[in-house]
Every structure is written in C-alpha cells, then in structure tokens.
Design a protein around this motif. Structure first.
Motif, PDB file in Angstrom:
ATOM      1  N   ASN A 138       0.690  -1.290   0.298  1.00 48.11           N
ATOM      2  CA  ASN A 138       0.084  -0.175  -0.054  1.00 48.11           C
ATOM      3  C   ASN A 138       0.851   1.532  -0.434  1.00 48.11           C
ATOM      4  O   ASN A 138       0.252   2.469   0.480  1.00 48.11           O
ATOM      5  N   ILE A 139       2.171   1.245  -0.103  1.00 43.71           N
ATOM      6  CA  ILE A 139       2.505   2.134  -0.146  1.00 43.71           C
ATOM      7  C   ILE A 139       4.038   2.500  -1.571  1.00 43.71           C
ATOM      8  O   ILE A 139       4.080   1.477  -2.106  1.00 43.71           O
ATOM      9  N   MET A 140       3.687   3.649  -2.831  1.00 41.88           N
ATOM     10  CA  MET A 140       4.846   3.615  -3.924  1.00 41.88           C
ATOM     11  C   MET A 140       5.382   5.112  -3.416  1.00 41.88           C
ATOM     12  O   MET A 140       4.748   5.996  -3.117  1.00 41.88           O
ATOM     13  N   ILE A 141       6.675   4.869  -3.944  1.00 41.44           N
ATOM     14  CA  ILE A 141       7.825   5.856  -3.981  1.00 41.44           C
ATOM     15  C   ILE A 141       8.070   5.618  -5.003  1.00 41.44           C
ATOM     16  O   ILE A 141       8.354   5.321  -5.820  1.00 41.44           O
ATOM     17  N   ILE A 142       7.974   6.798  -5.448  1.00 41.05           N
ATOM     18  CA  ILE A 142       8.369   7.265  -7.002  1.00 41.05           C
ATOM     19  C   ILE A 142       9.315   8.538  -7.043  1.00 41.05           C
ATOM     20  O   ILE A 142       9.386   9.593  -6.748  1.00 41.05           O
ATOM     21  N   VAL A 143      10.552   7.520  -7.374  1.00 41.65           N
ATOM     22  CA  VAL A 143      12.066   8.304  -7.187  1.00 41.65           C
ATOM     23  C   VAL A 143      11.826   9.415  -8.636  1.00 41.65           C
ATOM     24  O   VAL A 143      12.354   9.973  -8.659  1.00 41.65           O
ATOM     25  N   ASP A 144      11.840   8.223 -10.101  1.00 41.90           N
ATOM     26  CA  ASP A 144      11.548   9.688 -11.087  1.00 41.90           C
ATOM     27  C   ASP A 144      10.596   9.696 -11.770  1.00 41.90           C
ATOM     28  O   ASP A 144       9.200   9.227 -11.177  1.00 41.90           O
ATOM     29  N   SER A 152       3.806  11.773 -17.593  1.00 44.09           N
ATOM     30  CA  SER A 152       2.505  12.293 -17.694  1.00 44.09           C
ATOM     31  C   SER A 152       1.837  11.881 -16.652  1.00 44.09           C
ATOM     32  O   SER A 152       2.192  10.769 -16.262  1.00 44.09           O
ATOM     33  N   GLN A 153       0.732  12.654 -16.497  1.00 47.94           N
ATOM     34  CA  GLN A 153       0.153  12.332 -14.800  1.00 47.94           C
ATOM     35  C   GLN A 153      -0.672  10.063 -15.483  1.00 47.94           C
ATOM     36  O   GLN A 153      -0.891   9.747 -14.488  1.00 47.94           O
ATOM     37  N   GLN A 154      -0.535  10.395 -16.633  1.00 42.26           N
ATOM     38  CA  GLN A 154      -1.507   8.766 -16.722  1.00 42.26           C
ATOM     39  C   GLN A 154      -1.015   7.553 -16.737  1.00 42.26           C
ATOM     40  O   GLN A 154      -1.211   6.584 -15.776  1.00 42.26           O
ATOM     41  N   GLU A 155       1.042   7.988 -16.503  1.00 41.09           N
ATOM     42  CA  GLU A 155       1.759   7.226 -16.474  1.00 41.09           C
ATOM     43  C   GLU A 155       2.016   6.997 -14.936  1.00 41.09           C
ATOM     44  O   GLU A 155       2.055   6.193 -14.891  1.00 41.09           O
ATOM     45  N   TYR A 156       1.518   8.241 -14.041  1.00 41.75           N
ATOM     46  CA  TYR A 156       1.706   8.442 -12.573  1.00 41.75           C
ATOM     47  C   TYR A 156       0.617   7.904 -12.349  1.00 41.75           C
ATOM     48  O   TYR A 156       0.800   6.474 -11.492  1.00 41.75           O
ATOM     49  N   SER A 214       3.574  17.063 -16.369  1.00 38.49           N
ATOM     50  CA  SER A 214       2.549  16.188 -15.707  1.00 38.49           C
ATOM     51  C   SER A 214       1.995  15.846 -15.426  1.00 38.49           C
ATOM     52  O   SER A 214       0.761  15.928 -15.918  1.00 38.49           O
ATOM     53  N   LEU A 215       1.713  17.379 -14.511  1.00 38.12           N
ATOM     54  CA  LEU A 215       0.326  17.565 -14.151  1.00 38.12           C
ATOM     55  C   LEU A 215      -0.305  18.219 -15.125  1.00 38.12           C
ATOM     56  O   LEU A 215      -1.453  18.175 -14.281  1.00 38.12           O
ATOM     57  N   ASP A 216       0.148  18.765 -15.255  1.00 34.15           N
ATOM     58  CA  ASP A 216      -0.399  19.456 -16.359  1.00 34.15           C
ATOM     59  C   ASP A 216      -1.390  19.030 -17.763  1.00 34.15           C
ATOM     60  O   ASP A 216      -2.641  19.116 -18.002  1.00 34.15           O
ATOM     61  N   LYS A 217      -0.637  18.062 -17.722  1.00 30.70           N
ATOM     62  CA  LYS A 217      -1.017  17.280 -18.919  1.00 30.70           C
ATOM     63  C   LYS A 217      -1.857  16.753 -18.168  1.00 30.70           C
ATOM     64  O   LYS A 217      -3.614  16.062 -18.868  1.00 30.70           O
ATOM     65  N   GLY A 218      -2.010  15.824 -17.628  1.00 26.64           N
ATOM     66  CA  GLY A 218      -2.566  14.944 -16.359  1.00 26.64           C
ATOM     67  C   GLY A 218      -4.393  15.700 -16.492  1.00 26.64           C
ATOM     68  O   GLY A 218      -5.105  15.295 -16.547  1.00 26.64           O
TER      69      GLY A 218
END
Length: 147
Positions: free
Chosen positions: A69-75, A79-83, A118-122
C-alpha cells in the motif's frame, strides 16, 4: 512498499541506503522474464522480513501489486496517466488498505519542471474527458468547424 526507479542501473543509490540501514529488499525489473518476475513478487508477498521492492518500468503494466500500500516514486514520469497507471498497480477497487504515494521531487532541479508538465497534462486530460462545467461551457461556445 514499492520504490519506483525508471532505470535499474540507478538502483545502486537506493540499494546502498537500504544496505546501510540493514533493510532487506527485492528487485523486480526487465532483466527477469515475466514468469521470474511473478515468482519474485510471490516471494516478496510471502516474505516476513522483506518490506521493500525496487521496481522499474516493468511495474507499470500487467502486475497486480495490491498486496502493498505504499509507492515511492523516485523518477519522474512523462504524464499523469503514467503516474495513475503506476499507482493503479498498488491500488485496486475493493482494496481496504489506504494507498499512499510519495513523489520525490528535488527542489531547484529539472524534476520540478517535469513534474509540473506531467501534472498539467493530467489536468488537461481530465478537463477534456470529464463533463465538467468548464468543458460544457466551452462546448456551447465553440461551433466545431473543421478546417
């Protein structure tokens, strides 16, 4: 807990910190074939002493990681869709555990710029696909002429 790093050759940075802290970890990346990745994830899920799994881009599709239940995104992702896709590996409908995602963004670096892109594209995607009030007004004001 999953730690996403796009490039497995950069895992040594996180690995050295985990080693120094005495934390055991698994590593799942494209070096292992699909069946081997599934076996690694099964071992990770069943493990009583390993709580960290380093995950590369192979974790973005086709894997059900909802046992964590925890995801740490380093890179940064493009796009927001990938997140959403990456976090969606951990979060599933009906899941009872709260899912927490951490985005590591280094101040005063290009990480800030790429994260904002990425956030803007989302946001643009959400506005163009949702039935929001803003989009409804735009539709009424546009005559849809094709050139």
């Amino acid at each position: 807990m999953f730690v996403y790093l796009a490039w497995p050759q950069e895992n040594w940075i996180v690995q050295s910190a985990l080693d120094e802290a005495g934390i055991k970890y698994f590593e799942v990346n494209g070096k292992a074939e699909a069946k081997a990745r599934t076996k690694l994830l099964d071992r990770f899920r069943a493990s009583k002493d390993m709580f960290v799994c380093l995950l590369s881009n192979v974790g973005m599709v086709g894997l059900n990681l909802a046992f964590a239940n925890i995801m740490i995104i380093v890179d940064n992702l493009w796009s927001q869709q990938e997140y959403d896709q990456l976090i969606g590996r951990v979060w599933r409908h009906g899941q009872r555990k709260e899912v927490i995602a951490y985005y590591l963004i280094t101040k005063d670096t290009s990480d800030v710029f790429f994260s904002n892109v990425s956030l803007d594209k989302g946001y643009m995607h959400m506005v163009l696909t949702a039935k929001s009030g803003a989009l409804s007004k735009w539709r009424r004001l546009t005559d849809y002429t094709v050139y």
